[in-house]
Design a protein around this motif. Structure first.
Motif, PDB file in Angstrom:
ATOM      1  N   TRP A 154     -25.930  13.108  27.605  1.00  0.00           N
ATOM      2  CA  TRP A 154     -25.925  11.934  26.734  1.00  0.00           C
ATOM      3  C   TRP A 154     -27.334  11.356  26.582  1.00  0.00           C
ATOM      4  O   TRP A 154     -27.678  10.801  25.536  1.00  0.00           O
ATOM      5  N   GLU A 155     -28.188  11.503  27.622  1.00  0.00           N
ATOM      6  CA  GLU A 155     -29.568  11.006  27.535  1.00  0.00           C
ATOM      7  C   GLU A 155     -30.405  11.847  26.579  1.00  0.00           C
ATOM      8  O   GLU A 155     -31.365  11.352  25.988  1.00  0.00           O
ATOM      9  N   LYS A 156     -30.060  13.106  26.442  1.00  0.00           N
ATOM     10  CA  LYS A 156     -30.815  14.003  25.578  1.00  0.00           C
ATOM     11  C   LYS A 156     -30.490  13.786  24.102  1.00  0.00           C
ATOM     12  O   LYS A 156     -31.114  14.401  23.233  1.00  0.00           O
ATOM     13  N   ALA A 157     -29.538  12.899  23.841  1.00  0.00           N
ATOM     14  CA  ALA A 157     -29.122  12.635  22.466  1.00  0.00           C
ATOM     15  C   ALA A 157     -29.499  11.231  21.987  1.00  0.00           C
ATOM     16  O   ALA A 157     -29.163  10.864  20.867  1.00  0.00           O
ATOM     17  N   ILE A 158     -30.201  10.456  22.835  1.00  0.00           N
ATOM     18  CA  ILE A 158     -30.536   9.082  22.454  1.00  0.00           C
ATOM     19  C   ILE A 158     -32.008   8.787  22.750  1.00  0.00           C
ATOM     20  O   ILE A 158     -32.644   9.454  23.561  1.00  0.00           O
ATOM     21  N   TRP A 159     -32.503   7.757  22.077  1.00  0.00           N
ATOM     22  CA  TRP A 159     -33.841   7.239  22.373  1.00  0.00           C
ATOM     23  C   TRP A 159     -33.701   6.171  23.448  1.00  0.00           C
ATOM     24  O   TRP A 159     -32.815   5.321  23.358  1.00  0.00           O
ATOM     25  N   GLN A 160     -34.572   6.228  24.435  1.00  0.00           N
ATOM     26  CA  GLN A 160     -34.558   5.228  25.504  1.00  0.00           C
ATOM     27  C   GLN A 160     -35.908   4.520  25.557  1.00  0.00           C
ATOM     28  O   GLN A 160     -36.943   5.088  25.209  1.00  0.00           O
ATOM     29  N   ASP A 161     -35.866   3.275  26.039  1.00  0.00           N
ATOM     30  CA  ASP A 161     -37.088   2.494  26.187  1.00  0.00           C
ATOM     31  C   ASP A 161     -37.821   2.888  27.454  1.00  0.00           C
ATOM     32  O   ASP A 161     -37.208   3.085  28.508  1.00  0.00           O
ATOM     33  N   LEU A 162     -39.132   2.985  27.335  1.00  0.00           N
ATOM     34  CA  LEU A 162     -40.013   3.167  28.475  1.00  0.00           C
ATOM     35  C   LEU A 162     -41.070   2.065  28.408  1.00  0.00           C
ATOM     36  O   LEU A 162     -41.447   1.634  27.313  1.00  0.00           O
ATOM     37  N   VAL A 163     -41.535   1.628  29.563  1.00  0.00           N
ATOM     38  CA  VAL A 163     -42.559   0.586  29.614  1.00  0.00           C
ATOM     39  C   VAL A 163     -43.706   1.094  30.491  1.00  0.00           C
ATOM     40  O   VAL A 163     -43.482   1.543  31.618  1.00  0.00           O
ATOM     41  N   PHE A 164     -44.928   0.988  29.964  1.00  0.00           N
ATOM     42  CA  PHE A 164     -46.114   1.505  30.638  1.00  0.00           C
ATOM     43  C   PHE A 164     -47.072   0.386  31.008  1.00  0.00           C
ATOM     44  O   PHE A 164     -47.316  -0.528  30.217  1.00  0.00           O
ATOM     45  N   ASP A 165     -47.638   0.496  32.196  1.00  0.00           N
ATOM     46  CA  ASP A 165     -48.821  -0.251  32.603  1.00  0.00           C
ATOM     47  C   ASP A 165     -49.868   0.802  32.927  1.00  0.00           C
ATOM     48  O   ASP A 165     -49.608   1.726  33.704  1.00  0.00           O
ATOM     49  N   ILE A 166     -51.042   0.668  32.325  1.00  0.00           N
ATOM     50  CA  ILE A 166     -52.104   1.660  32.476  1.00  0.00           C
ATOM     51  C   ILE A 166     -53.375   0.949  32.934  1.00  0.00           C
ATOM     52  O   ILE A 166     -53.733  -0.093  32.390  1.00  0.00           O
ATOM     53  N   GLU A 167     -54.048   1.534  33.928  1.00  0.00           N
ATOM     54  CA  GLU A 167     -55.372   1.075  34.334  1.00  0.00           C
ATOM     55  C   GLU A 167     -56.312   2.269  34.279  1.00  0.00           C
ATOM     56  O   GLU A 167     -56.003   3.330  34.823  1.00  0.00           O
ATOM     57  N   MET A 168     -57.459   2.075  33.613  1.00  0.00           N
ATOM     58  CA  MET A 168     -58.425   3.151  33.443  1.00  0.00           C
ATOM     59  C   MET A 168     -59.797   2.682  33.911  1.00  0.00           C
ATOM     60  O   MET A 168     -60.268   1.624  33.479  1.00  0.00           O
ATOM     61  N   ALA A 169     -60.413   3.441  34.789  1.00  0.00           N
ATOM     62  CA  ALA A 169     -61.752   3.103  35.268  1.00  0.00           C
ATOM     63  C   ALA A 169     -62.754   3.335  34.141  1.00  0.00           C
ATOM     64  O   ALA A 169     -62.714   4.360  33.458  1.00  0.00           O
ATOM     65  N   HIS A 170     -63.636   2.352  33.957  1.00  0.00           N
ATOM     66  CA  HIS A 170     -64.652   2.478  32.903  1.00  0.00           C
ATOM     67  C   HIS A 170     -65.761   1.464  33.167  1.00  0.00           C
ATOM     68  O   HIS A 170     -65.491   0.304  33.471  1.00  0.00           O
ATOM     69  N   ASP A 171     -66.986   1.911  33.041  1.00  0.00           N
ATOM     70  CA  ASP A 171     -68.129   1.012  33.192  1.00  0.00           C
ATOM     71  C   ASP A 171     -68.305   0.240  31.883  1.00  0.00           C
ATOM     72  O   ASP A 171     -68.672   0.811  30.857  1.00  0.00           O
ATOM     73  N   ASN A 172     -68.025  -1.046  31.929  1.00  0.00           N
ATOM     74  CA  ASN A 172     -68.051  -1.865  30.711  1.00  0.00           C
ATOM     75  C   ASN A 172     -69.411  -2.479  30.404  1.00  0.00           C
ATOM     76  O   ASN A 172     -69.542  -3.212  29.429  1.00  0.00           O
ATOM     77  N   ARG A 173     -70.437  -2.182  31.194  1.00  0.00           N
ATOM     78  CA  ARG A 173     -71.742  -2.813  30.959  1.00  0.00           C
ATOM     79  C   ARG A 173     -72.369  -2.373  29.639  1.00  0.00           C
ATOM     80  O   ARG A 173     -72.912  -3.209  28.905  1.00  0.00           O
ATOM     81  N   ILE A 174     -72.301  -1.099  29.300  1.00  0.00           N
ATOM     82  CA  ILE A 174     -72.919  -0.620  28.057  1.00  0.00           C
ATOM     83  C   ILE A 174     -72.196  -1.162  26.831  1.00  0.00           C
ATOM     84  O   ILE A 174     -72.835  -1.714  25.931  1.00  0.00           O
ATOM     85  N   PRO A 175     -70.863  -1.042  26.750  1.00  0.00           N
ATOM     86  CA  PRO A 175     -70.212  -1.613  25.563  1.00  0.00           C
ATOM     87  C   PRO A 175     -70.425  -3.119  25.460  1.00  0.00           C
ATOM     88  O   PRO A 175     -70.591  -3.649  24.354  1.00  0.00           O
ATOM     89  N   ALA A 176     -70.475  -3.801  26.592  1.00  0.00           N
ATOM     90  CA  ALA A 176     -70.705  -5.249  26.554  1.00  0.00           C
ATOM     91  C   ALA A 176     -72.108  -5.568  26.049  1.00  0.00           C
ATOM     92  O   ALA A 176     -72.301  -6.484  25.248  1.00  0.00           O
ATOM     93  N   ALA A 177     -73.087  -4.805  26.496  1.00  0.00           N
ATOM     94  CA  ALA A 177     -74.470  -5.048  26.089  1.00  0.00           C
ATOM     95  C   ALA A 177     -74.678  -4.757  24.607  1.00  0.00           C
ATOM     96  O   ALA A 177     -75.415  -5.466  23.925  1.00  0.00           O
ATOM     97  N   GLU A 178     -74.020  -3.705  24.113  1.00  0.00           N
ATOM     98  CA  GLU A 178     -74.211  -3.290  22.721  1.00  0.00           C
ATOM     99  C   GLU A 178     -73.161  -3.853  21.772  1.00  0.00           C
ATOM    100  O   GLU A 178     -73.286  -3.694  20.559  1.00  0.00           O
ATOM    101  N   ASP A 179     -72.099  -4.468  22.326  1.00  0.00           N
ATOM    102  CA  ASP A 179     -71.006  -5.018  21.516  1.00  0.00           C
ATOM    103  C   ASP A 179     -70.482  -3.964  20.537  1.00  0.00           C
ATOM    104  O   ASP A 179     -70.320  -4.209  19.345  1.00  0.00           O
ATOM    105  N   ASP A 180     -70.213  -2.764  21.093  1.00  0.00           N
ATOM    106  CA  ASP A 180     -69.904  -1.600  20.275  1.00  0.00           C
ATOM    107  C   ASP A 180     -68.603  -0.955  20.747  1.00  0.00           C
ATOM    108  O   ASP A 180     -68.522  -0.443  21.864  1.00  0.00           O
ATOM    109  N   LEU A 181     -67.590  -0.973  19.882  1.00  0.00           N
ATOM    110  CA  LEU A 181     -66.282  -0.401  20.203  1.00  0.00           C
ATOM    111  C   LEU A 181     -66.372   1.077  20.568  1.00  0.00           C
ATOM    112  O   LEU A 181     -65.638   1.544  21.445  1.00  0.00           O
ATOM    113  N   SER A 182     -67.255   1.812  19.938  1.00  0.00           N
ATOM    114  CA  SER A 182     -67.350   3.247  20.212  1.00  0.00           C
ATOM    115  C   SER A 182     -67.846   3.550  21.627  1.00  0.00           C
ATOM    116  O   SER A 182     -67.743   4.678  22.086  1.00  0.00           O
ATOM    117  N   LYS A 183     -68.373   2.559  22.318  1.00  0.00           N
ATOM    118  CA  LYS A 183     -68.886   2.752  23.682  1.00  0.00           C
ATOM    119  C   LYS A 183     -67.856   2.395  24.756  1.00  0.00           C
ATOM    120  O   LYS A 183     -68.123   2.531  25.934  1.00  0.00           O
TER     121      LYS A 183
END
Length: 117
Positions: A21-50
């Motif tokens: 029955w589970e293989k025939a329905i859509w079920q809700d999933l909830v995610f919490d994600i934490e990703m390590a990243h040095d934010n000094r460069i994007p903060a200094a350059e104010d650049d989303l691509s960094k």
């Protein structure tokens, strides 16, 4: 020094479960994600691509869940972490994945994993 970029309470739909029955329905999933990243460069350059684009990462999670089918949330979490590490060049990720309807007496059940690149 490592900073953290995080996403909390991201909802996605998936076809997941071991019962027929589970293989025939859509079920809700909830995610919490934490990703390590040095934010000094994007903060200094104010650049989303960094930095880590949490909208792009959120969309990747939702698309992953909508386009694959697994029996176990452990499998989904493992493969999703591997894909996110590859696509977004993450050095590490911690993922909490909840399946809110799996045990009626519990608010949620799930897994929490940590992976390094």
């Amino acid at each position: 020094m490592q900073d953290t970029v995080f996403i909390e309470g991201l909802h996605a739909k998936a076809v997941i479960g071991v019962y027929e029955w589970e293989k025939a329905i859509w079920q809700d999933l909830v995610f919490d994600i934490e990703m390590a990243h040095d934010n000094r460069i994007p903060a200094a350059e104010d650049d989303l691509s960094k930095t880590l684009d949490y909208e792009a990462i959120s969309n990747a999670i939702i698309t992953f869940c909508n386009t694959r089918q697994y029996e176990l949330i452990e499998t989904l979490a493992e493969r999703l972490c591997a894909e996110l590490i590859a696509i977004f060049a993450l050095s590490s990720i911690t993922m909490t994945l909840r399946k809110p309807g799996a045990v009626p007496a519990a608010r949620a059940v799930g897994v929490k994993i940590h992976r390094n690149a």
